[in-house]
Design a protein around this motif. Structure first.
Motif, mmCIF file in Angstrom:
data_model
loop_
_atom_site.group_PDB
_atom_site.id
_atom_site.type_symbol
_atom_site.label_atom_id
_atom_site.label_comp_id
_atom_site.label_asym_id
_atom_site.label_seq_id
_atom_site.Cartn_x
_atom_site.Cartn_y
_atom_site.Cartn_z
ATOM 1 N N ASP A 197 0.980 -1.650 -0.032
ATOM 2 C CA ASP A 197 -0.107 0.173 -0.059
ATOM 3 C C ASP A 197 0.863 0.874 0.124
ATOM 4 O OD1 ASP A 197 -1.896 1.210 1.053
ATOM 5 O OD2 ASP A 197 -3.132 1.350 2.197
ATOM 6 N N ILE A 198 1.052 1.632 -0.680
ATOM 7 C CA ILE A 198 2.036 2.580 -1.646
ATOM 8 C C ILE A 198 0.976 4.118 -0.238
ATOM 9 C CG2 ILE A 198 3.201 4.510 -2.891
ATOM 10 C CD1 ILE A 198 3.215 2.748 -5.321
ATOM 11 N N ASP A 199 -0.208 4.256 -0.515
ATOM 12 C CA ASP A 199 -0.466 5.540 0.265
ATOM 13 C C ASP A 199 -0.257 5.429 1.720
ATOM 14 O OD1 ASP A 199 -1.767 6.352 -2.715
ATOM 15 O OD2 ASP A 199 -3.344 5.665 -1.740
ATOM 16 N N ALA A 200 -0.580 4.325 2.284
ATOM 17 C CA ALA A 200 0.328 3.827 3.671
ATOM 18 C C ALA A 200 1.553 4.149 3.838
ATOM 19 C CB ALA A 200 -0.467 2.435 3.862
ATOM 20 N N LEU A 201 2.422 3.730 2.940
ATOM 21 C CA LEU A 201 4.137 4.341 2.455
ATOM 22 C C LEU A 201 4.005 6.000 3.129
ATOM 23 C CD1 LEU A 201 5.360 1.687 1.103
ATOM 24 C CD2 LEU A 201 5.950 1.991 2.916
ATOM 25 N N VAL A 202 3.527 6.069 2.264
ATOM 26 C CA VAL A 202 3.819 7.714 2.099
ATOM 27 C C VAL A 202 3.572 8.470 3.791
ATOM 28 C CG1 VAL A 202 2.729 10.125 1.071
ATOM 29 C CG2 VAL A 202 3.395 7.714 -0.563
ATOM 30 N N VAL A 235 8.884 3.527 -5.095
ATOM 31 C CA VAL A 235 10.513 4.589 -4.843
ATOM 32 C C VAL A 235 9.986 5.934 -5.387
ATOM 33 C CG1 VAL A 235 12.729 4.592 -4.819
ATOM 34 C CG2 VAL A 235 11.447 2.416 -4.769
ATOM 35 N N GLU A 236 9.670 6.403 -6.521
ATOM 36 C CA GLU A 236 9.440 8.407 -6.447
ATOM 37 C C GLU A 236 8.848 8.536 -5.374
ATOM 38 O OE1 GLU A 236 9.307 7.784 -10.519
ATOM 39 O OE2 GLU A 236 11.392 7.957 -11.384
ATOM 40 N N ARG A 237 7.794 7.927 -5.707
ATOM 41 C CA ARG A 237 6.513 8.597 -4.455
ATOM 42 C C ARG A 237 6.889 8.442 -3.080
ATOM 43 N NH1 ARG A 237 1.173 6.917 -4.220
ATOM 44 N NH2 ARG A 237 0.834 9.054 -1.910
ATOM 45 N N LEU A 238 8.044 7.903 -2.659
ATOM 46 C CA LEU A 238 7.858 7.867 -1.189
ATOM 47 C C LEU A 238 8.997 8.932 -1.634
ATOM 48 C CD1 LEU A 238 8.338 4.633 0.301
ATOM 49 C CD2 LEU A 238 7.514 6.324 1.083
ATOM 50 N N VAL A 239 10.096 9.004 -2.907
ATOM 51 C CA VAL A 239 10.988 9.992 -2.216
ATOM 52 C C VAL A 239 10.897 11.636 -2.402
ATOM 53 C CG1 VAL A 239 13.119 10.995 -3.597
ATOM 54 C CG2 VAL A 239 12.870 8.372 -3.152
ATOM 55 N N ALA A 240 9.707 11.369 -3.470
ATOM 56 C CA ALA A 240 9.280 12.764 -3.094
ATOM 57 C C ALA A 240 8.495 13.626 -1.953
ATOM 58 C CB ALA A 240 7.876 12.970 -3.666
ATOM 59 N N TRP A 251 18.781 9.103 1.577
ATOM 60 C CA TRP A 251 18.396 8.017 2.667
ATOM 61 C C TRP A 251 19.396 6.476 1.307
ATOM 62 C CZ3 TRP A 251 16.467 4.956 -2.406
ATOM 63 C CH2 TRP A 251 15.700 5.714 -3.815
ATOM 64 N N THR A 252 19.017 5.441 1.817
ATOM 65 C CA THR A 252 19.213 3.757 1.333
ATOM 66 C C THR A 252 17.811 3.562 1.049
ATOM 67 O OG1 THR A 252 21.345 4.104 3.927
ATOM 68 C CG2 THR A 252 20.737 2.270 2.724
ATOM 69 N N LEU A 311 17.473 9.774 -8.570
ATOM 70 C CA LEU A 311 16.663 10.224 -6.995
ATOM 71 C C LEU A 311 17.277 11.183 -6.367
ATOM 72 C CD1 LEU A 311 14.943 7.175 -7.346
ATOM 73 C CD2 LEU A 311 14.589 8.660 -8.805
ATOM 74 N N PRO A 312 17.212 12.386 -5.991
ATOM 75 C CA PRO A 312 17.696 13.132 -4.840
ATOM 76 C C PRO A 312 17.406 12.732 -3.566
ATOM 77 C CG PRO A 312 15.131 13.595 -5.843
ATOM 78 C CD PRO A 312 15.692 13.244 -6.159
ATOM 79 N N GLY A 313 18.579 12.199 -3.112
ATOM 80 C CA GLY A 313 19.229 12.035 -1.589
ATOM 81 C C GLY A 313 19.563 10.740 -1.168
ATOM 82 N N LEU A 314 19.070 9.650 -2.807
ATOM 83 C CA LEU A 314 19.759 8.683 -2.933
ATOM 84 C C LEU A 314 21.663 8.849 -2.475
ATOM 85 C CD1 LEU A 314 19.524 5.408 -2.937
ATOM 86 C CD2 LEU A 314 20.255 6.100 -5.618
ATOM 87 N N ASP A 315 22.028 8.438 -1.613
ATOM 88 C CA ASP A 315 23.525 8.087 -0.818
ATOM 89 C C ASP A 315 23.994 7.015 -0.984
ATOM 90 O OD1 ASP A 315 22.788 7.922 1.155
ATOM 91 O OD2 ASP A 315 23.762 9.804 2.117
ATOM 92 N N THR A 316 23.126 5.430 -0.754
ATOM 93 C CA THR A 316 23.313 4.543 0.267
ATOM 94 C C THR A 316 23.350 3.407 -0.614
ATOM 95 O OG1 THR A 316 24.124 5.113 2.418
ATOM 96 C CG2 THR A 316 23.825 3.359 1.911
ATOM 97 N N TYR A 317 23.804 2.364 -0.819
ATOM 98 C CA TYR A 317 23.286 1.029 -1.092
ATOM 99 C C TYR A 317 23.713 0.298 0.059
ATOM 100 C CZ TYR A 317 21.867 2.454 -5.745
ATOM 101 O OH TYR A 317 20.797 2.987 -7.116
ATOM 102 N N LEU A 318 23.040 -0.256 0.470
ATOM 103 C CA LEU A 318 23.171 -1.604 1.553
ATOM 104 C C LEU A 318 22.589 -2.713 0.378
ATOM 105 C CD1 LEU A 318 23.320 -2.830 4.246
ATOM 106 C CD2 LEU A 318 20.587 -2.625 4.738
ATOM 107 N N THR A 319 23.815 -3.607 0.840
ATOM 108 C CA THR A 319 23.896 -5.290 0.126
ATOM 109 C C THR A 319 24.909 -5.830 0.414
ATOM 110 O OG1 THR A 319 24.778 -5.626 -2.661
ATOM 111 C CG2 THR A 319 25.173 -3.330 -1.714
#
Length: 234
Positions: free
Chosen positions: A71-76, A106-111, A118-119, A140-148
């Motif tokens: 549920d993307i709306d719930a995540l937002v 991802v884009e909805r949340l990043v907005a 964010w990671t 995408l703005p703010g992406l500075d890390t990949y956890l992998t």
């Protein structure tokens, strides 16, 4: 500080957070429900942890086990609530049924995050094409890390991939600018090869809890990792 490897520790509550900071953690990943591999904590938990420590906190945005956004709306709404509580760093990552990045989610949340750092988490280890995913996410703005871990099976299997991606980052290849934060079956004996390969981020959960997930973070365990990173894994 720029040459010092970052040590991120999973914290479930304020007790964990205080212990991790005491052991030398640089940053905490805040989650609940490790049986579901880490979900978004409550606002109250975030507030208690924020009041207890002064190191950066990254809050997981994930409402159900697995890598589907649901549920993307719930995540937002959850992201908005966490922002209102003062959270300013996050962890997220969603895939569609074909194993590609769910860019819509991802884009909805990043907005909603509005420039917060964010990671993109271990969804990267399940994606159909790691390189393509990185290039999709690169702007995408703010992406500075990949956890992998380099592999769904963990660092043992993923080590070669991690070292190849660290090399790609050094060459300045598109999509490889975010920091590699290695976690997922990570052990102290992996550290020398990773540091030598240019990896500068390390993420531990179970390794910070020698007595298991039902016990709190051990400051001594975190200190052992901090020492290993500062001494080059020797």
């Amino acid at each position: 500080m720029s040459n010092r490897a970052v040590l991120e520790v999973i914290a479930l509550d304020a007790e964990d957070a205080i212990a991790a900071q005491a052991g030398g953690a640089d940053r905490l990943e805040l989650v609940t429900d490790m049986a579901a591999d880490g979900l978004t904590p409550s606002r109250e938990t975030y507030g208690r942890i924020r009041a207890a420590v002064d190191i950066p906190l990254r809050v997981m945005l994930r409402l159900a086990d697995g890598f589907a956004a649901g549920d993307i709306d719930a995540l937002v709404r959850v992201a908005r609530e966490m922002r209102a509580e003062g959270a300013d760093e996050f962890v997220l990552g969603f895939l569609d049924e074909a194993g590609h990045v769910d860019l819509v989610a991802v884009e909805r949340l990043v907005a909603e995050l509005d420039g917060c750092r964010w990671t993109f988490h271990r969804a990267l280890d399940r994606v159909a094409d790691r390189d393509a995913a990185r290039k999709q996410l690169a702007d995408l703005p703010g992406l500075d890390t990949y956890l992998t871990a380099g592999s769904p099976a963990g660092v043992d299997e993923g080590l070669a991939t991690l070292l190849a991606e660290a090399a790609a980052a050094r060459r300045g290849e598109p999509g490889y600018a975010p920091r590699l934060l290695v976690g997922g079956g990570l052990r102290l004996d992996h550290v020398p090869a990773l540091l030598e390969g240019g990896v500068a981020g390390f993420h531990i959960g179970g390794a910070a809890r020698p007595a298991g997930w039902s016990a709190p973070v051990s400051p001594a365990a975190v200190r052992a990792w901090r020492t290993a990173l500062d001494e080059g894994g020797r």
